[in-house]
Every structure is written in C-alpha cells, then in structure tokens.
Design a protein around this motif. Structure first.
Motif, PDB file in Angstrom:
ATOM      1  N   LEU A  49     -17.592  -2.659   9.244  1.00  0.00           N
ATOM      2  CA  LEU A  49     -18.924  -2.165   8.904  1.00  0.00           C
ATOM      3  C   LEU A  49     -19.661  -1.573  10.089  1.00  0.00           C
ATOM      4  CD1 LEU A  49     -20.349  -4.961   6.541  1.00  0.00           C
ATOM      5  CD2 LEU A  49     -18.990  -2.948   5.948  1.00  0.00           C
ATOM      6  N   TRP A  50     -19.462  -2.165  11.249  1.00  0.00           N
ATOM      7  CA  TRP A  50     -20.265  -1.813  12.410  1.00  0.00           C
ATOM      8  C   TRP A  50     -19.344  -1.307  13.527  1.00  0.00           C
ATOM      9  CZ3 TRP A  50     -25.245  -2.221  10.951  1.00  0.00           C
ATOM     10  CH2 TRP A  50     -25.554  -3.131   9.921  1.00  0.00           C
ATOM     11  N   PRO A  51     -19.310   0.003  13.799  1.00  0.00           N
ATOM     12  CA  PRO A  51     -18.339   0.553  14.752  1.00  0.00           C
ATOM     13  C   PRO A  51     -18.489   0.022  16.171  1.00  0.00           C
ATOM     14  CG  PRO A  51     -19.960   2.214  14.097  1.00  0.00           C
ATOM     15  CD  PRO A  51     -20.127   1.051  13.173  1.00  0.00           C
ATOM     16  N   ASP A  52     -19.675  -0.370  16.550  1.00  0.00           N
ATOM     17  CA  ASP A  52     -19.895  -0.895  17.901  1.00  0.00           C
ATOM     18  C   ASP A  52     -20.151  -2.395  17.904  1.00  0.00           C
ATOM     19  OD1 ASP A  52     -19.656   1.666  19.113  1.00  0.00           O
ATOM     20  OD2 ASP A  52     -21.708   2.127  18.474  1.00  0.00           O
ATOM     21  N   GLY A  53     -19.702  -3.070  16.848  1.00  0.00           N
ATOM     22  CA  GLY A  53     -19.916  -4.502  16.727  1.00  0.00           C
ATOM     23  C   GLY A  53     -21.154  -4.815  15.923  1.00  0.00           C
ATOM     24  N   ALA A  54     -21.119  -5.924  15.233  1.00  0.00           N
ATOM     25  CA  ALA A  54     -22.243  -6.315  14.383  1.00  0.00           C
ATOM     26  C   ALA A  54     -23.483  -6.574  15.228  1.00  0.00           C
ATOM     27  CB  ALA A  54     -21.884  -7.565  13.582  1.00  0.00           C
ATOM     28  N   PRO A  55     -24.645  -6.150  14.758  1.00  0.00           N
ATOM     29  CA  PRO A  55     -25.874  -6.336  15.538  1.00  0.00           C
ATOM     30  C   PRO A  55     -26.320  -7.792  15.570  1.00  0.00           C
ATOM     31  CG  PRO A  55     -26.377  -5.406  13.381  1.00  0.00           C
ATOM     32  CD  PRO A  55     -24.877  -5.420  13.501  1.00  0.00           C
ATOM     33  N   GLY A  56     -27.015  -8.148  16.645  1.00  0.00           N
ATOM     34  CA  GLY A  56     -27.608  -9.479  16.738  1.00  0.00           C
ATOM     35  C   GLY A  56     -26.606 -10.594  16.913  1.00  0.00           C
ATOM     36  N   GLY A 147     -30.909 -13.671  10.918  1.00  0.00           N
ATOM     37  CA  GLY A 147     -31.173 -14.911  10.196  1.00  0.00           C
ATOM     38  C   GLY A 147     -30.789 -14.823   8.733  1.00  0.00           C
ATOM     39  N   PRO A 148     -31.714 -15.181   7.815  1.00  0.00           N
ATOM     40  CA  PRO A 148     -31.383 -15.193   6.387  1.00  0.00           C
ATOM     41  C   PRO A 148     -31.024 -13.819   5.816  1.00  0.00           C
ATOM     42  CG  PRO A 148     -33.398 -16.430   6.821  1.00  0.00           C
ATOM     43  CD  PRO A 148     -33.063 -15.700   8.072  1.00  0.00           C
ATOM     44  N   ASP A 149     -31.343 -12.742   6.546  1.00  0.00           N
ATOM     45  CA  ASP A 149     -31.047 -11.397   6.055  1.00  0.00           C
ATOM     46  C   ASP A 149     -29.706 -10.859   6.535  1.00  0.00           C
ATOM     47  OD1 ASP A 149     -33.284 -10.953   4.459  1.00  0.00           O
ATOM     48  OD2 ASP A 149     -34.483 -10.202   6.138  1.00  0.00           O
ATOM     49  N   VAL A 150     -28.941 -11.678   7.264  1.00  0.00           N
ATOM     50  CA  VAL A 150     -27.739 -11.128   7.898  1.00  0.00           C
ATOM     51  C   VAL A 150     -26.701 -10.691   6.868  1.00  0.00           C
ATOM     52  CG1 VAL A 150     -26.543 -13.357   8.228  1.00  0.00           C
ATOM     53  CG2 VAL A 150     -26.120 -11.449   9.809  1.00  0.00           C
ATOM     54  N   ALA A 151     -26.498 -11.467   5.807  1.00  0.00           N
ATOM     55  CA  ALA A 151     -25.529 -11.071   4.784  1.00  0.00           C
ATOM     56  C   ALA A 151     -26.026  -9.839   4.024  1.00  0.00           C
ATOM     57  CB  ALA A 151     -25.262 -12.229   3.825  1.00  0.00           C
ATOM     58  N   LEU A 152     -27.328  -9.764   3.767  1.00  0.00           N
ATOM     59  CA  LEU A 152     -27.880  -8.590   3.108  1.00  0.00           C
ATOM     60  C   LEU A 152     -27.694  -7.350   3.971  1.00  0.00           C
ATOM     61  CD1 LEU A 152     -29.398  -7.257   0.782  1.00  0.00           C
ATOM     62  CD2 LEU A 152     -31.551  -7.921   1.901  1.00  0.00           C
ATOM     63  N   ARG A 157     -25.207  -2.132   4.426  1.00  0.00           N
ATOM     64  CA  ARG A 157     -24.357  -1.251   5.225  1.00  0.00           C
ATOM     65  C   ARG A 157     -23.075  -0.901   4.466  1.00  0.00           C
ATOM     66  NH1 ARG A 157     -23.801   2.649   9.124  1.00  0.00           N
ATOM     67  NH2 ARG A 157     -21.796   2.416  10.166  1.00  0.00           N
ATOM     68  N   ALA A 158     -22.495  -1.863   3.773  1.00  0.00           N
ATOM     69  CA  ALA A 158     -21.282  -1.620   2.996  1.00  0.00           C
ATOM     70  C   ALA A 158     -21.530  -0.579   1.909  1.00  0.00           C
ATOM     71  CB  ALA A 158     -20.779  -2.921   2.386  1.00  0.00           C
ATOM     72  N   MET A 159     -22.621  -0.711   1.166  1.00  0.00           N
ATOM     73  CA  MET A 159     -22.933   0.252   0.109  1.00  0.00           C
ATOM     74  C   MET A 159     -23.077   1.651   0.683  1.00  0.00           C
ATOM     75  SD  MET A 159     -23.067  -1.161  -2.942  1.00  0.00           S
ATOM     76  CE  MET A 159     -23.999   0.071  -3.849  1.00  0.00           C
ATOM     77  N   ARG A 160     -23.735   1.766   1.811  1.00  0.00           N
ATOM     78  CA  ARG A 160     -23.957   3.078   2.421  1.00  0.00           C
ATOM     79  C   ARG A 160     -22.653   3.673   2.943  1.00  0.00           C
ATOM     80  NH1 ARG A 160     -29.300   0.253   4.827  1.00  0.00           N
ATOM     81  NH2 ARG A 160     -30.773   1.015   3.230  1.00  0.00           N
ATOM     82  N   LEU A 161     -21.799   2.831   3.509  1.00  0.00           N
ATOM     83  CA  LEU A 161     -20.511   3.332   3.989  1.00  0.00           C
ATOM     84  C   LEU A 161     -19.631   3.810   2.835  1.00  0.00           C
ATOM     85  CD1 LEU A 161     -19.430   0.867   6.824  1.00  0.00           C
ATOM     86  CD2 LEU A 161     -19.926   3.313   7.050  1.00  0.00           C
ATOM     87  N   ILE A 162     -19.638   3.088   1.727  1.00  0.00           N
ATOM     88  CA  ILE A 162     -18.854   3.514   0.569  1.00  0.00           C
ATOM     89  C   ILE A 162     -19.317   4.890   0.119  1.00  0.00           C
ATOM     90  CG2 ILE A 162     -18.344   3.037  -1.851  1.00  0.00           C
ATOM     91  CD1 ILE A 162     -18.571   0.020  -1.120  1.00  0.00           C
ATOM     92  N   ALA A 202     -30.924   1.752  11.825  1.00  0.00           N
ATOM     93  CA  ALA A 202     -29.903   2.739  11.482  1.00  0.00           C
ATOM     94  C   ALA A 202     -29.067   3.096  12.704  1.00  0.00           C
ATOM     95  CB  ALA A 202     -30.561   3.991  10.914  1.00  0.00           C
ATOM     96  N   ILE A 203     -27.753   3.287  12.470  1.00  0.00           N
ATOM     97  CA  ILE A 203     -26.865   3.605  13.591  1.00  0.00           C
ATOM     98  C   ILE A 203     -26.139   4.937  13.421  1.00  0.00           C
ATOM     99  CG2 ILE A 203     -26.505   1.187  14.202  1.00  0.00           C
ATOM    100  CD1 ILE A 203     -23.785   1.348  12.812  1.00  0.00           C
ATOM    101  N   ASP A 204     -26.080   5.490  12.209  1.00  0.00           N
ATOM    102  CA  ASP A 204     -25.378   6.762  12.020  1.00  0.00           C
ATOM    103  C   ASP A 204     -25.823   7.388  10.701  1.00  0.00           C
ATOM    104  OD1 ASP A 204     -24.004   5.340  10.027  1.00  0.00           O
ATOM    105  OD2 ASP A 204     -22.283   4.938  11.311  1.00  0.00           O
ATOM    106  N   ASP A 205     -25.169   8.500  10.337  1.00  0.00           N
ATOM    107  CA  ASP A 205     -25.573   9.236   9.135  1.00  0.00           C
ATOM    108  C   ASP A 205     -25.417   8.417   7.862  1.00  0.00           C
ATOM    109  OD1 ASP A 205     -26.172  11.402  10.702  1.00  0.00           O
ATOM    110  OD2 ASP A 205     -24.319  12.506  10.266  1.00  0.00           O
ATOM    111  N   ALA A 206     -24.476   7.467   7.842  1.00  0.00           N
ATOM    112  CA  ALA A 206     -24.305   6.651   6.646  1.00  0.00           C
ATOM    113  C   ALA A 206     -25.594   5.929   6.283  1.00  0.00           C
ATOM    114  CB  ALA A 206     -23.174   5.652   6.846  1.00  0.00           C
ATOM    115  N   ASP A 207     -26.384   5.579   7.280  1.00  0.00           N
ATOM    116  CA  ASP A 207     -27.588   4.797   7.034  1.00  0.00           C
ATOM    117  C   ASP A 207     -28.739   5.610   6.479  1.00  0.00           C
ATOM    118  OD1 ASP A 207     -26.546   2.273   7.735  1.00  0.00           O
ATOM    119  OD2 ASP A 207     -26.770   2.732   9.859  1.00  0.00           O
ATOM    120  N   THR A 208     -28.508   6.917   6.272  1.00  0.00           N
ATOM    121  CA  THR A 208     -29.511   7.722   5.581  1.00  0.00           C
ATOM    122  C   THR A 208     -29.340   7.643   4.065  1.00  0.00           C
ATOM    123  OG1 THR A 208     -28.150   9.740   5.580  1.00  0.00           O
ATOM    124  CG2 THR A 208     -29.532   9.335   7.521  1.00  0.00           C
TER     125      THR A 208
END
Length: 334
Positions: A49-56, A147-152, A157-162, A202-208
C-alpha cells in the motif's frame, strides 16, 4: 460420490488457478516458513500500500508472524499478527467481469485471518468474475501514529490504489466494492461511512481518487463501540478499555452514516455468541434513517465467523449467492 466439503475445495481450487500468470509481487503474502504445500491455492501477486513504508511507524516496530490454527491438514486457518507492511493479495479471475472486491478479513483487531474470511472468499468470487484484493491491514493497538484510524487509513489507501490501477486489471473504477467480516466488517462499515475522512497525508496521484465503495457488505460485523452490544475484544484493541463516549461514537459506524454512504448488504446469525446480532440491526436502522439502500439477512443458525465453510448445507450457506443477486440490482454486475 463427492461430499460438500470436497466440492467446495475443488471449486475454490479451480478459481485459484486463475491466479497464474505474470505477477508483480512486492512483499510476499503472509506465510509460515517451510509451509511449501498449503491446502489452498495461494496468491502469486501482492500490492504494497505504501511505497515508502507505512506512515507513523511505531518506535519499536513489531515483527510479522503467522499462526496456523487448523487441526485439519486439508484446510488452512492461518492468522497474521504484527503487520508492518500492509498489502493486498490479488486474486485474478479467468474472465474479468469488470467488478472488483476489497476483502477485509476479521480477527478482533488483534490479528487478521488469512484463509476462511480472505483467500477462500476471494477465490469463490474470482470464479465468478470478480478481481479480488485481500487486505492485510495494520492493527490499532500496536503504537501506530494514526491510532484507531490506522486500519481505516489502509482501507482508504487500498480503495484508491485499486482505482488507480484499474486498467492493469481490466477493472471498472466505478465498480470497486468492499466486504468485511467481524472486525473486518467494522472496518468495511467504517470505510463506507468515513471514506472521505482525512486519516493520512496524500503521497501520490492515487490519493486524489475516491475511497468510496460502490457497495459495501459488512458480514456479521462488529459495529458499535458502546456497551452492552460492543464486542469487548475489538473495542479494547481499537479504542481502549476505558474510552469515553466521544471516542466510542467516533468509531461506531452506526453513528456515522451519511447520505452518501453506499448501499449495504448485511448478514448475521441470530445465535452469534461473540458479536450480538444487534450490531447489524443498529447499522441497518441507521442506514434506513438516512435513506441508504440496505438488504439484511438474519439466519437462525450460523454462530460467529461462519464465512462459507462453516455453513455448508445450512440456510446461512446461501448468503454469498444472495449477495451476488443483490449486487446485480445495484449494477455491480453488468
């Protein structure tokens, strides 16, 4: 003569054969070292999901591990813990129908199951033309900054990448759907109600792109974080044992339904001993109150975590076909 379990295994294995071909594997799917002959066909492609590693990242990142819980050598029942590289396992159909499904297995937010609510469901749907993505998401009680939003964050991100990679998989970006089981059902409902919440930068075009599913199917979902109907294990892992009312409300999808929440398919067993059926009923009521289309199926028998294999031959075993028929009414299958 072929018994029902053998027929199911054969059907899923045939679907798994559709995974062959050139893969673009990054981080391998969760696996047990030395387990070279798993009982089920395995995915050959993953998407980090995260090309440069998961945030946080936590100061002391956990080490991913996989446990095999099945006592039957013919069936896997693995669970993965300590996920630091969230990723999707890809299941390709023989003949793509243009629809896709993001699948979020359960595990009480302390693990993510692999087979029963992940690979088996993905293989069954792939046999019917869906391109499926099984999500291995980060767990909220392991020190991540979100925190509680990490899975969300991972689900969004998964939906946007798809959608961003729709052309690579012959997917219609307008027909990306979501499904989840138990705690994964909570994540699915959270995605359906808070798909536009800002949970990461946001990290790339997928996040638009939009993270809103075309339709969502929380199956025997954990839903409310409010007692007495909250699933205590999931609640503790997600928001902590002593969370206040504000935090409970923020992470109870039934309290966050909006007019633009996608249509939902709900399914639960009345005899669920772990997650009370009231979780589904509360979400249904909230959807109805906002005018969101919803179909609900309650079964007398099934218990918790039935997925497909535990309700073969029972009325609850019809739920996947009911889901597909309902999806047709919402133009998921064209």
């Amino acid at each position: 003569m072929i018994d029902r379990r053998t027929a199911l295994i054969g059907s899923l294995a045939a679907a798994g054969m559709g995974l062959s071909g050139k893969g673009t594997a990054q981080t391998a799917p969760p696996h047990i070292a030395g387990d070279d002959v798993p009982a089920w066909p395995q995915p050959v492609e993953t998407i980090d999901l995260w090309p440069d590693g998961a945030p946080g990242m936590p100061a002391n990142p956990p080490t991913e591990s996989v446990e095999e819980r099945s006592e039957d050598s013919a069936i896997n029942d693995r669970a993965v813990d300590n996920i630091t590289v969230p990723r999707m396992a890809v299941f390709k159909p023989w003949r793509p129908n243009g629809a896709s499904m993001l699948i979020m297995p359960g595990g009480g937010y302390v693990r993510v199951v692999i087979d029963r609510e992940g690979y088996e469901m993905a293989q069954w749907l792939a046999e019917r033309g869906f391109t499926c993505f099984v999500l291995f998401y980060r767990l909220p009680d392991q020190g991540w900054a979100a925190g509680p939003d990490v899975a969300l964050s991972d689900a969004q991100r998964a939906m946007r990448l798809i959608r961003h990679r729709a052309a690579d998989y012959a997917i219609d970006p307008a027909r990306v759907c979501a499904m989840g089981f138990s705690a994964g059902g909570h994540l699915c409902a959270d995605l359906a109600t808070r798909f536009d919440a800002k949970t990461y930068d946001a990290i790339d075009d997928a996040d638009t792109l939009s993270a809103r599913p075309k339709v969502a199917a929380p199956i025997y979902p954990v839903m409310t974080m409010k007692r007495p109907f909250a699933h205590e294990g999931s609640r503790t892992a997600l928001i902590g044992k002593n969370a206040d009312e504000k935090l409970e409300t923020a992470h109870s999808p039934d309290m966050n339904v909006k007019d633009n929440t996608p249509p939902c398919f709900l399914c639960h067993a009345e005899d669920d001993p772990s997650v009370p059926v009231e979780n589904t009923l509360m979400f249904r009521a909230a959807l109805k109150a906002k005018g969101v289309p919803v179909e609900t199926h309650l079964f007398e028998h099934g218990g918790h975590g039935f997925a497909m294999r535990r309700v073969i031959g029972k009325p609850a075993g019809r739920w996947p076909e009911l889901l597909l028929n309902w999806a047709r009414t919402h133009e998921v299958l064209i």
